[in-house]
Write an enzyme that holds these catalytic residues in place. Sequence first.
Site, PDB file in Angstrom:
ATOM      1  N   HIS A 166       0.833  -1.221   0.000  1.00  0.00           N
ATOM      2  CA  HIS A 166       0.000   0.000   0.000  1.00  0.00           C
ATOM      3  C   HIS A 166       0.863   1.265   0.000  1.00  0.00           C
ATOM      4  O   HIS A 166       0.436   2.300   0.479  1.00  0.00           O
ATOM      5  CB  HIS A 166      -0.946   0.031   1.208  1.00  0.00           C
ATOM      6  CG  HIS A 166      -1.670  -1.253   1.438  1.00  0.00           C
ATOM      7  ND1 HIS A 166      -2.886  -1.548   0.872  1.00  0.00           N
ATOM      8  CD2 HIS A 166      -1.325  -2.359   2.155  1.00  0.00           C
ATOM      9  CE1 HIS A 166      -3.263  -2.757   1.248  1.00  0.00           C
ATOM     10  NE2 HIS A 166      -2.338  -3.277   2.014  1.00  0.00           N
ATOM     11  N   SER A 287      15.054  21.482 -16.166  1.00  0.00           N
ATOM     12  CA  SER A 287      13.885  22.317 -16.418  1.00  0.00           C
ATOM     13  C   SER A 287      14.361  23.650 -16.952  1.00  0.00           C
ATOM     14  O   SER A 287      15.404  24.156 -16.547  1.00  0.00           O
ATOM     15  CB  SER A 287      13.109  22.512 -15.113  1.00  0.00           C
ATOM     16  OG  SER A 287      12.362  23.707 -15.173  1.00  0.00           O
ATOM     17  N   LYS A 293      16.258  21.408 -10.983  1.00  0.00           N
ATOM     18  CA  LYS A 293      15.567  20.168 -11.325  1.00  0.00           C
ATOM     19  C   LYS A 293      16.401  19.191 -12.148  1.00  0.00           C
ATOM     20  O   LYS A 293      17.167  19.563 -13.020  1.00  0.00           O
ATOM     21  CB  LYS A 293      14.292  20.489 -12.120  1.00  0.00           C
ATOM     22  CG  LYS A 293      13.282  21.259 -11.312  1.00  0.00           C
ATOM     23  CD  LYS A 293      12.279  20.355 -10.637  1.00  0.00           C
ATOM     24  CE  LYS A 293      11.438  19.661 -11.664  1.00  0.00           C
ATOM     25  NZ  LYS A 293      10.092  19.411 -11.240  1.00  0.00           N
ATOM     26  N   GLU A 300       9.676   8.136 -17.059  1.00  0.00           N
ATOM     27  CA  GLU A 300       8.340   8.725 -17.250  1.00  0.00           C
ATOM     28  C   GLU A 300       7.806   8.439 -18.651  1.00  0.00           C
ATOM     29  O   GLU A 300       6.635   8.103 -18.840  1.00  0.00           O
ATOM     30  CB  GLU A 300       8.385  10.244 -17.047  1.00  0.00           C
ATOM     31  CG  GLU A 300       8.539  10.668 -15.608  1.00  0.00           C
ATOM     32  CD  GLU A 300       8.710  12.176 -15.500  1.00  0.00           C
ATOM     33  OE1 GLU A 300       7.807  12.830 -14.977  1.00  0.00           O
ATOM     34  OE2 GLU A 300       9.751  12.710 -15.937  1.00  0.00           O
TER      35      GLU A 300
END
Length: 471
Positions: A166, A287, A293, A300
């Site tokens: 979980h 970024s 970043k 992804e």
Amino acid sequence: MPFELMTEATADKPWGGRFTEPTDQFVEAFTASVSFDQRLAEHDIDGSVAHAQMLHHIGVLSEQDVNLIVQGLDDIRAEIQRGDFNWSVALEDVHMNIEARLVDRIGEAGKRLHTGRSRNDQVATDIRLFLREQLDVIVDKLVVLQTALVNLAEREADTIMPGFTHLQVAQPITFGHHMLAWFEMLERDKQRLVDCRKRINQMPLGSAALAGTSYPIDRPMTAQLLGFDGPTQNSLDGVSDRDFIIEFNAAASLIMAHLSRFSEELVLWSSTQFNFIELPDAFCTGSSIMPQKKNPDVPELVRGKTGRVYGHLMSMLTLMKSQPLAYNKDNQEDKEPLFDTVDTVLNSLHAFATMMPNLKTNRQAMYKAAQQGFSTATDLADYLVVKGVAFRDAHEVVGHAVRIAIDTDRELAELTIEELQQLSPGIEQDVFKILTVEGSVASRNHLGGTAPEQVRQAVYNARQRVQNQNR
Ligand code: ARG
């Protein structure tokens, strides 16, 4: 019918004889597949060479004709490889483009190649040859990725991290064990492909348009020349069903499902909050506005690409449904989903196979995280069971211990022996050994367990399994 006898209207079409009006310009473009099926060109040529050799063997093509055809097709192959081939939309598809070019080059003999076959059995054969080849490349890539995971598992056999259920800290595990879970998923993916290959590797040639042909063809011979396990057993089925693509697409979808799950974990683990791993710079981007970043683009994107492969599976299932026997033009729509599935799976596997060996682990952060969240609570319950407490009662005792720890902002190992003994008098000093994460993982020392010793054994077994495979 010789091409010279055709009406003006469709003189450029190998099937133009019965037509009196030219094809509508839009329809010509709409029905053409050459823009994408030219990818099958070399397989089409392989199929034609084998077909011509078989026709010669049964006495339908002369020695001279077959030699001209084979030489002509070889030259065309070279033209295509050099990028010199002039693909024509008017000639509709890869098959008619190549055949027309052959007639251009060698004349009469070229017109005899299409004896005893149809584009229907031709295309069904081409896509099987294509898929068989690509499937083998995918299997090889899976093995490269599996090997990377096994190496990583060996390197990180002792690395402790929290295991989750979980997405809540559950029990301590080893990073190596986690990598080997991925290995197992890929192993099943590979087996699915290897199994699916058997049904791909059947040769439809000889089915002709749908009913077979009146020539005394030798299908086993053509099948053998092309490396098929044998000819398909029914001509109607051979030209029409694409179930083998659907099956492959389903297997490909599961590969993507697995890669998507791996991706999700890599994205989470590389976040500042987890900080378990660092992805190689070469696999991330920055970024344009936030200088700090480093984004995990590759995982992804793999996660995102999963959707298109699922989509292709749905396209193929829907394409096939309700088609009456035998060949229908609908089937021309099988190619783009198939090609894109192959490319997407291969690129995604390649990305993972090159990224994983360069993955950096942050052992300290994982160790610290494993110590939090009362990850050894189950070990405490098991300890009480050994001391004679029934598991359900032990579960409750530990629940109270966790409560005290939460209320006083401590970990289980930070409770005092007096506090623990108040909950269950049988607890002794040795309890602190089992409350450590090292003790916890080491105790799960059986086949399939997370103990470092088991991980090393599993690494050994995995290497044997990968080596001993033959497809
Ligand atoms: N381009 C067609 C395809 O991809 C080849 C077979 C065409 N056969 C036909 N009878 N029109 O399926």
